[in-house]
Design a protein around this motif. Structure first.
Motif: not given
Length: 126
Positions: A31-46, A65-71
């Motif tokens: 996934a990281a390779e497909a995305l290329g240079d990652i410049v920003y990440i929005q994560l869930p909150m504690v 911009v790609s969604d991050l899915f909860a596994p």
């Protein structure tokens, strides 16, 4: 970079590492390779509850911009705050310092996740 055998994987290219009572989650090298240079990440909150398959954040790269899915379903117990200053770490060390967040899972745990061999078949087309 080969995907580690001790992790579980999703078809959306997230990985899960089981610790004693916690699951650590990240994205795969594929996934990281497909995305290329990652410049920003929005994560869930504690404290957030995430549900298997639901979007719980975003990863922005120079390409998209790609969604991050909860596994898994569970409660977020920790996020990798270092990624705020260094989001590129997800691309350079996806299975180490580039982890995204940790979850205390509900009873389903790792049910339905792929093992390393199944994930390799998925990403290598056979």
């Amino acid at each position: 970079m080969p995907n580690p055998d001790d992790l579980r994987y999703t078809e959306q290219h997230e990985w899960v590492r089981a610790d004693v009572d916690t699951l650590t989650i990240g994205i795969t090298d594929f996934a990281a390779e497909a995305l290329g240079d990652i410049v920003y990440i929005q994560l869930p909150m504690v404290g957030d509850t995430v549900k298997t398959g639901d979007a719980c954040g975003e990863i922005e790269s120079t390409k998209s911009v790609s969604d991050l899915f909860a596994p898994v379903t569970g409660t977020v117990t920790e996020v990798n705050t270092a990624l705020g200053d260094s989001p590129e770490t997800v691309g350079t060390d996806p299975y180490g310092d580039g982890w995204l967040f940790r979850v205390t899972p509900d009873d389903s745990g790792l049910d339905g996740l792929l093992d390393a061999a199944a994930y390799r078949r998925l990403t290598q087309g056979g």
